[in-house]
Enzyme design. Structure first.
Site, PDB file in Angstrom:
ATOM      1  N   ILE A 171       1.146  -2.554  -7.850  1.00 55.03           N
ATOM      2  CA  ILE A 171       0.651  -3.925  -8.063  1.00 55.03           C
ATOM      3  C   ILE A 171       0.922  -4.354  -9.507  1.00 55.03           C
ATOM      4  CG2 ILE A 171      -1.328  -5.481  -7.870  1.00 55.03           C
ATOM      5  CD1 ILE A 171      -0.154  -4.167  -5.195  1.00 55.03           C
ATOM      6  N   THR A 172       1.839  -5.306  -9.658  1.00 52.46           N
ATOM      7  CA  THR A 172       2.212  -5.809 -10.987  1.00 52.46           C
ATOM      8  C   THR A 172       1.039  -6.586 -11.581  1.00 52.46           C
ATOM      9  OG1 THR A 172       4.487  -5.973 -10.212  1.00 52.46           O
ATOM     10  CG2 THR A 172       3.956  -7.136 -12.248  1.00 52.46           C
ATOM     11  N   GLY A 192       4.945  -0.905   2.839  1.00 53.88           N
ATOM     12  CA  GLY A 192       5.650  -1.783   1.914  1.00 53.88           C
ATOM     13  C   GLY A 192       6.394  -2.844   2.709  1.00 53.88           C
ATOM     14  N   GLU A 195       9.530  -7.639  -3.596  1.00 52.53           N
ATOM     15  CA  GLU A 195       9.365  -8.852  -2.764  1.00 52.53           C
ATOM     16  C   GLU A 195      10.274  -8.813  -1.540  1.00 52.53           C
ATOM     17  OE1 GLU A 195       8.557 -12.535  -4.604  1.00 52.53           O
ATOM     18  OE2 GLU A 195       8.046 -11.616  -6.524  1.00 52.53           O
ATOM     19  N   GLY A 203      30.286   4.655 -23.367  1.00 52.80           N
ATOM     20  CA  GLY A 203      29.146   5.551 -23.589  1.00 52.80           C
ATOM     21  C   GLY A 203      28.045   4.932 -24.426  1.00 52.80           C
ATOM     22  N   GLU A 223       0.859  -1.196   0.000  1.00 53.54           N
ATOM     23  CA  GLU A 223       0.000   0.000   0.000  1.00 53.54           C
ATOM     24  C   GLU A 223       0.888   1.236   0.000  1.00 53.54           C
ATOM     25  OE1 GLU A 223      -2.855  -0.357   3.174  1.00 53.54           O
ATOM     26  OE2 GLU A 223      -3.677  -2.200   2.284  1.00 53.54           O
TER      27      GLU A 223
HETATM   28  C1  LIG Z   1       8.168  -2.506 -10.044  1.00 61.24           C
HETATM   29  C2  LIG Z   1       7.563  -2.952  -8.749  1.00 61.24           C
HETATM   30  C3  LIG Z   1       6.652  -4.002  -8.739  1.00 61.24           C
HETATM   31  C4  LIG Z   1       6.035  -4.382  -7.541  1.00 61.24           C
HETATM   32  N1  LIG Z   1       5.070  -5.373  -7.578  1.00 61.24           N
HETATM   33  C5  LIG Z   1       4.360  -5.629  -6.443  1.00 61.24           C
HETATM   34  C6  LIG Z   1       3.237  -6.525  -6.479  1.00 61.24           C
HETATM   35  O1  LIG Z   1       2.922  -7.117  -7.526  1.00 61.24           O
HETATM   36  N2  LIG Z   1       2.517  -6.713  -5.348  1.00 61.24           N
HETATM   37  C7  LIG Z   1       2.823  -6.080  -4.173  1.00 61.24           C
HETATM   38  O2  LIG Z   1       2.134  -6.303  -3.178  1.00 61.24           O
HETATM   39  N3  LIG Z   1       3.900  -5.240  -4.106  1.00 61.24           N
HETATM   40  C8  LIG Z   1       4.660  -4.987  -5.205  1.00 61.24           C
HETATM   41  N4  LIG Z   1       5.729  -4.123  -5.177  1.00 61.24           N
HETATM   42  C9  LIG Z   1       6.037  -3.451  -3.911  1.00 61.24           C
HETATM   43  C10 LIG Z   1       7.369  -3.889  -3.300  1.00 61.24           C
HETATM   44  O3  LIG Z   1       7.265  -5.168  -2.750  1.00 61.24           O
HETATM   45  C11 LIG Z   1       7.742  -2.818  -2.279  1.00 61.24           C
HETATM   46  O4  LIG Z   1       8.127  -1.664  -3.031  1.00 61.24           O
HETATM   47  C12 LIG Z   1       8.849  -3.242  -1.366  1.00 61.24           C
HETATM   48  O5  LIG Z   1       8.414  -4.243  -0.491  1.00 61.24           O
HETATM   49  C13 LIG Z   1       9.397  -2.061  -0.535  1.00 61.24           C
HETATM   50  O6  LIG Z   1       8.366  -1.340   0.043  1.00 61.24           O
HETATM   51  P1  LIG Z   1       8.316   0.261  -0.115  1.00 61.24           P
HETATM   52  O7  LIG Z   1       8.520   0.571  -1.526  1.00 61.24           O
HETATM   53  O8  LIG Z   1       7.091   0.753   0.553  1.00 61.24           O
HETATM   54  O9  LIG Z   1       9.606   0.773   0.672  1.00 61.24           O
HETATM   55  P2  LIG Z   1       9.694   1.069   2.249  1.00 61.24           P
HETATM   56  O10 LIG Z   1       9.148  -0.089   2.996  1.00 61.24           O
HETATM   57  O11 LIG Z   1       9.106   2.399   2.518  1.00 61.24           O
HETATM   58  O12 LIG Z   1      11.264   1.104   2.449  1.00 61.24           O
HETATM   59  C14 LIG Z   1      12.038   2.288   2.208  1.00 61.24           C
HETATM   60  C15 LIG Z   1      13.470   1.987   2.651  1.00 61.24           C
HETATM   61  O13 LIG Z   1      13.481   1.721   4.062  1.00 61.24           O
HETATM   62  C16 LIG Z   1      14.128   0.476   4.309  1.00 61.24           C
HETATM   63  N5  LIG Z   1      13.546  -0.168   5.482  1.00 61.24           N
HETATM   64  C17 LIG Z   1      12.234  -0.338   5.789  1.00 61.24           C
HETATM   65  N6  LIG Z   1      12.119  -1.013   6.942  1.00 61.24           N
HETATM   66  C18 LIG Z   1      13.379  -1.274   7.393  1.00 61.24           C
HETATM   67  C19 LIG Z   1      13.918  -1.932   8.524  1.00 61.24           C
HETATM   68  N7  LIG Z   1      13.140  -2.472   9.459  1.00 61.24           N
HETATM   69  N8  LIG Z   1      15.278  -2.009   8.647  1.00 61.24           N
HETATM   70  C20 LIG Z   1      16.091  -1.456   7.697  1.00 61.24           C
HETATM   71  N9  LIG Z   1      15.624  -0.819   6.594  1.00 61.24           N
HETATM   72  C21 LIG Z   1      14.287  -0.740   6.446  1.00 61.24           C
HETATM   73  C22 LIG Z   1      13.851  -0.350   3.038  1.00 61.24           C
HETATM   74  O14 LIG Z   1      14.758  -1.429   2.922  1.00 61.24           O
HETATM   75  C23 LIG Z   1      14.035   0.724   1.973  1.00 61.24           C
HETATM   76  O15 LIG Z   1      15.409   0.915   1.743  1.00 61.24           O
HETATM   77  C24 LIG Z   1       6.382  -3.748  -6.338  1.00 61.24           C
HETATM   78  C25 LIG Z   1       7.321  -2.705  -6.358  1.00 61.24           C
HETATM   79  C26 LIG Z   1       7.894  -2.289  -7.525  1.00 61.24           C
HETATM   80  C27 LIG Z   1       8.865  -1.139  -7.490  1.00 61.24           C
END
Ligand SMILES: Cc1cc2nc3c(=O)[nH]c(=O)nc-3n(C[C@H](O)[C@H](O)[C@H](O)COP(=O)(O)OP(=O)(O)OC[C@H]3O[C@@H](n4cnc5c(N)ncnc54)[C@H](O)[C@@H]3O)c2cc1C
Length: 375
Positions: free
Chosen positions: A156-157, A130, A357, A339, A126
């Site tokens: 969401i892919t 994440g 994931e 380049g 959401e």
């Molecule tokens: C192209 C793409 C396709 C995707 N497809 C799907 C899908 O099909 N279904 C679905 O449900 N999701 C999907 N996702 C979502 C994806 O799983 C999330 O983007 C991912 O889990 C990270 O969550 P976030 O982007 O909210 O980052 P955040 O959780 O906000 O993280 C931001 C940063 O903080 C760090 N961080 C967070 N918590 C901690 C901790 N406890 N300790 C240390 N560091 C931490 C993270 O590692 C990251 O560096 C997709 C994402 C992308 C970009």
């Protein structure tokens, strides 16, 4: 552990390699430019039985093992990671249903997904949750035997194209992650609005959208498992998903290496192919070594899953190492191409492997937890 591929697995690898070079490679750069979804490739993959290869034949699948799955994903990602990620997301949805659904739910929903007749998506993330997926805010409430879902999903892919989605939502907010449940949602449900394909760094031909659930009515029988088991189920599905994502990273790393070798042989500087320079040779040596090591970690995790043994630790290790390998290989490939180079697409695609994931930070948390608490 013996990692040699069987004759059947080698034949599958060869067939998918030929398919990827013939059908995916020619249009991959164009689709990346235009954002065109690989519809024809998916249709072809359906005919080859690739959309449900690991699911039981009685539900439309091929009954193949996870080693086969990783071999296929590596071959696809080697030339076109956007098509590979489409398959990965489809499989998260199908695998959630295969693992937790009743026979009736499987007949209705898994069979058309596994045969490739329908496309799946899996919606956990959401805008505000994440990595901390236990903090999702989408809610589901009971209403006359149905469930009413409200909330937003993000990234969401396959989200705008899916016929069937598995959606995680809280049925009891007082219980945190233990109040989260999983639902099978039809892609054409009234109240389910789909955003536009996000303007992503890579995988531009894949479909990644926001979903808006506004009083989406889901039949009572579409709850997957018991109420409150959705989060644990999602973590289980992600373990298997990470094996696939790790295989995608290996495919990207191999692509970087093979493209770099070909380029280094033909590109000349100072009157010699750049492959003659030790600086270039060492980069190729590192890419080859790390890609090989990553593949072994992927096969180890897949083998454990196939044997029905715990593989959470090994899946996280494979995902972490393969993703970082892909990123390092992509940087080296860009360096070797100087380049010039469409090879930069690989760099954009490799980066997601460290995020999707579960980020690399989350993989390190999983690995440390498994070692400190369970060994
Ligand atoms: C192209 C793409 C396709 C995707 N497809 C799907 C899908 O099909 N279904 C679905 O449900 N999701 C999907 N996702 C979502 C994806 O799983 C999330 O983007 C991912 O889990 C990270 O969550 P976030 O982007 O909210 O980052 P955040 O959780 O906000 O993280 C931001 C940063 O903080 C760090 N961080 C967070 N918590 C901690 C901790 N406890 N300790 C240390 N560091 C931490 C993270 O590692 C990251 O560096 C997709 C994402 C992308 C970009």
């Amino acid at each position: 552990m013996d990692f040699a591929l069987s004759e059947e697995q080698l034949a599958l690898q060869q067939a998918v390699r030929e398919f990827a070079l013939r059908e995916l490679k020619p249009g991959a750069a164009r689709r990346d430019d235009t954002g065109e979804f690989p519809i024809e490739a998916i249709a072809e993959m359906r005919k080859m039985g690739l959309m449900g290869m690991v699911f039981p034949p009685e539900f439309g699948g091929k009954g193949l093992d996870y080693i086969c799955y990783t071999v296929v994903v590596e071959e696809l990602a080697r030339v076109d990671a956007a098509t590979a990620i489409t398959l990965l997301a489809h499989n998260l949805c199908s695998n959630h249903i295969n693992t937790f659904a009743t026979e009736e739910q499987k007949s209705k929903y898994l069979a058309p997904l596994a045969s490739g007749e329908k496309l799946g998506a899996w919606a956990l993330t959401e805008p505000e949750a994440g990595s901390d997926a236990g903090g999702i805010r989408t809610k589901a409430r009971r209403d006359n035997g149905s469930w009413i879902l409200n909330g937003n999903k993000f990234f969401i892919t396959n989200g705008s194209r899916a016929d069937t989605l598995v959606v995680m939502a809280s049925t009891d907010t007082s219980k945190g992650s233990k109040g989260i449940s999983a639902f099978i949602v039809d892609g054409d449900s009234p109240g389910l609005r789909k955003g536009k394909n996000l303007d992503k760094l890579g995988y531009r031909a894949s479909d990644t959208v926001a979903l808006f659930l506004d009083n989406v009515r889901v039949p009572g029988e579409n709850l997957l498992g018991e109420p409150g088991t959705g989060f644990a189920g999602a973590m289980d599905v992600l373990d298997a998903g990470r094996v696939g994502l790790a295989a995608m990273a290996v495919g990207i790393a191999r692509g970087c290496m093979e493209e770099s070798v070909a380029y280094a042989r033909k590109r000349e500087a100072f009157g010699r192919p750049i492959a003659d320079f030790q600086a270039i040779q060492w980069m190729i040596a590192d890419m080859a070594t790390e890609t090989g090591a990553a593949r072994l970690l992927v096969r180890q995790a897949a083998r454990l899953k196939d044997e029905g043994k715990p593989f959470t630790l090994e899946a996280a290790m494979a995902k972490l190492f393969s993703s970082e390998t892909a990123m390092k290989a992509a940087l080296k490939a860009v360096q070797i191409h100087g380049g010039h180079g469409y090879i930069k697409r690989y760099l954009r695609e490799a980066k997601l492997c460290e995020i999707g994931e579960g980020t690399s930070e989350i993989q390190r948390m999983v690995i440390a937890r498994e070692i400190l608490e369970n060994s």
